[in-house]
Write an enzyme that holds these catalytic residues in place. Sequence first.
Site, PDB file in Angstrom:
ATOM      1  N   ASP A 199       0.840  -1.200   0.000  1.00 22.13           N
ATOM      2  CA  ASP A 199       0.000   0.000   0.000  1.00 22.13           C
ATOM      3  C   ASP A 199       0.874   1.248   0.000  1.00 22.13           C
ATOM      4  OD1 ASP A 199      -2.847   1.220   0.667  1.00 22.13           O
ATOM      5  OD2 ASP A 199      -1.392   2.268   1.918  1.00 22.13           O
ATOM      6  N   TYR A 225       3.358   9.614  -0.451  1.00 24.34           N
ATOM      7  CA  TYR A 225       4.472   8.999   0.279  1.00 24.34           C
ATOM      8  C   TYR A 225       5.819   9.186  -0.434  1.00 24.34           C
ATOM      9  CZ  TYR A 225       0.498   6.485   2.450  1.00 24.34           C
ATOM     10  OH  TYR A 225      -0.693   6.151   3.053  1.00 24.34           O
ATOM     11  N   LYS A 269      -2.679   5.949  -4.336  1.00 25.40           N
ATOM     12  CA  LYS A 269      -3.782   6.874  -4.039  1.00 25.40           C
ATOM     13  C   LYS A 269      -3.530   8.232  -4.683  1.00 25.40           C
ATOM     14  CE  LYS A 269      -3.618   4.753   0.562  1.00 25.40           C
ATOM     15  NZ  LYS A 269      -2.198   4.587   0.890  1.00 25.40           N
ATOM     16  N   HIS A 316      -7.502   9.610  -1.716  1.00 31.64           N
ATOM     17  CA  HIS A 316      -6.805   9.564  -0.433  1.00 31.64           C
ATOM     18  C   HIS A 316      -7.633  10.196   0.696  1.00 31.64           C
ATOM     19  CE1 HIS A 316      -2.378   9.210   1.083  1.00 31.64           C
ATOM     20  NE2 HIS A 316      -3.217   8.976   2.052  1.00 31.64           N
TER      21      HIS A 316
HETATM   22  N1  LIG Z   1      -5.112   6.372   3.751  1.00 34.83           N
HETATM   23  C1  LIG Z   1      -4.529   7.089   4.653  1.00 34.83           C
HETATM   24  O1  LIG Z   1      -4.848   8.258   4.885  1.00 34.83           O
HETATM   25  C2  LIG Z   1      -3.412   6.493   5.451  1.00 34.83           C
HETATM   26  C3  LIG Z   1      -2.896   7.167   6.561  1.00 34.83           C
HETATM   27  C4  LIG Z   1      -1.872   6.559   7.281  1.00 34.83           C
HETATM   28  C5  LIG Z   1      -1.401   5.325   6.896  1.00 34.83           C
HETATM   29  N2  LIG Z   1      -1.901   4.685   5.778  1.00 34.83           N
HETATM   30  C6  LIG Z   1      -1.390   3.373   5.333  1.00 34.83           C
HETATM   31  O2  LIG Z   1      -1.500   2.435   6.400  1.00 34.83           O
HETATM   32  C7  LIG Z   1      -0.204   1.892   6.667  1.00 34.83           C
HETATM   33  C8  LIG Z   1      -0.063   1.531   8.126  1.00 34.83           C
HETATM   34  O3  LIG Z   1      -0.257   2.651   8.962  1.00 34.83           O
HETATM   35  P1  LIG Z   1       0.937   3.426   9.692  1.00 34.83           P
HETATM   36  O4  LIG Z   1       2.206   3.184   8.983  1.00 34.83           O
HETATM   37  O5  LIG Z   1       0.512   4.827   9.845  1.00 34.83           O
HETATM   38  O6  LIG Z   1       0.974   2.809  11.154  1.00 34.83           O
HETATM   39  P2  LIG Z   1       1.054   1.318  11.781  1.00 34.83           P
HETATM   40  O7  LIG Z   1       1.247   0.296  10.732  1.00 34.83           O
HETATM   41  O8  LIG Z   1      -0.072   1.205  12.731  1.00 34.83           O
HETATM   42  O9  LIG Z   1       2.369   1.429  12.685  1.00 34.83           O
HETATM   43  C9  LIG Z   1       3.644   1.557  12.145  1.00 34.83           C
HETATM   44  C10 LIG Z   1       4.604   1.823  13.305  1.00 34.83           C
HETATM   45  O10 LIG Z   1       4.675   0.683  14.159  1.00 34.83           O
HETATM   46  C11 LIG Z   1       5.998   0.176  14.203  1.00 34.83           C
HETATM   47  N3  LIG Z   1       5.865  -1.302  14.168  1.00 34.83           N
HETATM   48  C12 LIG Z   1       5.463  -2.059  13.130  1.00 34.83           C
HETATM   49  N4  LIG Z   1       5.413  -3.360  13.468  1.00 34.83           N
HETATM   50  C13 LIG Z   1       5.816  -3.429  14.759  1.00 34.83           C
HETATM   51  C14 LIG Z   1       5.978  -4.507  15.671  1.00 34.83           C
HETATM   52  N5  LIG Z   1       5.713  -5.774  15.312  1.00 34.83           N
HETATM   53  N6  LIG Z   1       6.423  -4.229  16.923  1.00 34.83           N
HETATM   54  C15 LIG Z   1       6.688  -2.938  17.295  1.00 34.83           C
HETATM   55  N7  LIG Z   1       6.539  -1.891  16.479  1.00 34.83           N
HETATM   56  C16 LIG Z   1       6.100  -2.120  15.212  1.00 34.83           C
HETATM   57  C17 LIG Z   1       6.708   0.739  12.992  1.00 34.83           C
HETATM   58  O11 LIG Z   1       8.084   0.964  13.241  1.00 34.83           O
HETATM   59  P3  LIG Z   1       9.276   0.359  12.302  1.00 34.83           P
HETATM   60  O12 LIG Z   1       8.984   0.700  10.881  1.00 34.83           O
HETATM   61  O13 LIG Z   1      10.465   1.052  12.853  1.00 34.83           O
HETATM   62  O14 LIG Z   1       9.264  -1.120  12.568  1.00 34.83           O
HETATM   63  C18 LIG Z   1       6.003   2.099  12.837  1.00 34.83           C
HETATM   64  O15 LIG Z   1       6.558   3.048  13.720  1.00 34.83           O
HETATM   65  C19 LIG Z   1       0.733   3.025   6.212  1.00 34.83           C
HETATM   66  O16 LIG Z   1       2.069   2.630   6.100  1.00 34.83           O
HETATM   67  C20 LIG Z   1       0.077   3.430   4.930  1.00 34.83           C
HETATM   68  O17 LIG Z   1       0.353   2.515   3.896  1.00 34.83           O
HETATM   69  C21 LIG Z   1      -2.901   5.259   5.073  1.00 34.83           C
END
Ligand SMILES: NC(=O)c1ccc[n+]([C@@H]2O[C@H](COP(=O)([O-])OP(=O)(O)OC[C@H]3O[C@@H](n4cnc5c(N)ncnc54)[C@H](OP(=O)(O)O)[C@@H]3O)[C@@H](O)[C@H]2O)c1
Length: 260
Positions: free
Chosen positions: A33, A38, A63, A96
């Site tokens: 994704d 990004y 997106k 988005h």
């Molecule tokens: N549509 C939208 O508006 C929108 C907004 C935000 C995000 N997104 C999408 O959703 C995806 C996921 O959301 P997100 O990246 O915001 O947050 P998330 O996946 O909830 O959390 C990512 C964070 O958690 C850490 N992490 C991951 N796995 C872990 C584990 N097993 N143990 C401990 N820490 C862990 C990562 O650090 P490290 O990388 O250092 O491991 C990073 O700091 C995004 O990457 C993006 O593709 C979409």
Amino acid sequence: MPWFGLGVYKVPEGEVALESVKMAIKAGYRSIDTAALYENEESVGQAIKESGVSREELFITTKVWNSDQRNDSVEEAFETSLRKLGLDYVDLYLIHWPVKEKYKDTWKVLEKLYKEKRVRAIGVSNFNIHHLEDLMSVAEIKPMVNQVELHPLHSQPELRSYCQQQQIQIEAWAPLGQGRLLDHPVLQEIASAHHKSIAQVILRWDIQNEIVTIPKSIRESRIKENANIFDFTLSQSDMEKINDLNENQRFGADPDNFNF
Ligand SMILES: NC(=O)c1ccc[n+]([C@@H]2O[C@H](COP(=O)([O-])OP(=O)(O)OC[C@H]3O[C@@H](n4cnc5c(N)ncnc54)[C@H](OP(=O)(O)O)[C@@H]3O)[C@@H](O)[C@H]2O)c1
């Protein structure tokens, strides 16, 4: 659409994005994704090429960003994303954010791209029920996916049930609360009982709730850990304990009140 994938928000273009996407594909991930915002589509595309896995096996989401909605340059933005990714189609293209006065026009462009088979599926992100209803009042094609902030502290019961009725697949962004949920005592108790991590419990809760989930990590050990969720089952009581954690607490912006 795979139930599970890798998110790459805030993953820097270049070596970090290239290597983390390659590690994920090697570990069995088939869904990635990304988004124009990004600024890592080129590295994602490079990783796809270098992965050795055929294009048909992968599910790539990107997106359209808000400025392209405001500038009426959605089709150009799509072409730019496709060129950066080095692909001739994407599996899922999303609006988005619901930019007021614009998302209906944007949807018309996405419908056109879908009809031309440049995208396999079209959907939205950060749409509340009223945004979906407003969009569907003019849409020829229903949104197939709604990607929203969704985690145990913000589990979106009303939106999920609406989307289920409408046959719109819900996808969770920030499934791990951007790392802020990983010391929660209730989740820790459930995790310990299953000899799993809190991250694995949350992601398993997503899967058992039929929520598509896309945790982000750039670390090999976590990329593997997050995918290792298909060898255990949360009980009904575990699921209910996690459902009860909902506080409607967002970590990201509010779709009804954002300024970007
Ligand atoms: N549509 C939208 O508006 C929108 C907004 C935000 C995000 N997104 C999408 O959703 C995806 C996921 O959301 P997100 O990246 O915001 O947050 P998330 O996946 O909830 O959390 C990512 C964070 O958690 C850490 N992490 C991951 N796995 C872990 C584990 N097993 N143990 C401990 N820490 C862990 C990562 O650090 P490290 O990388 O250092 O491991 C990073 O700091 C995004 O990457 C993006 O593709 C979409």
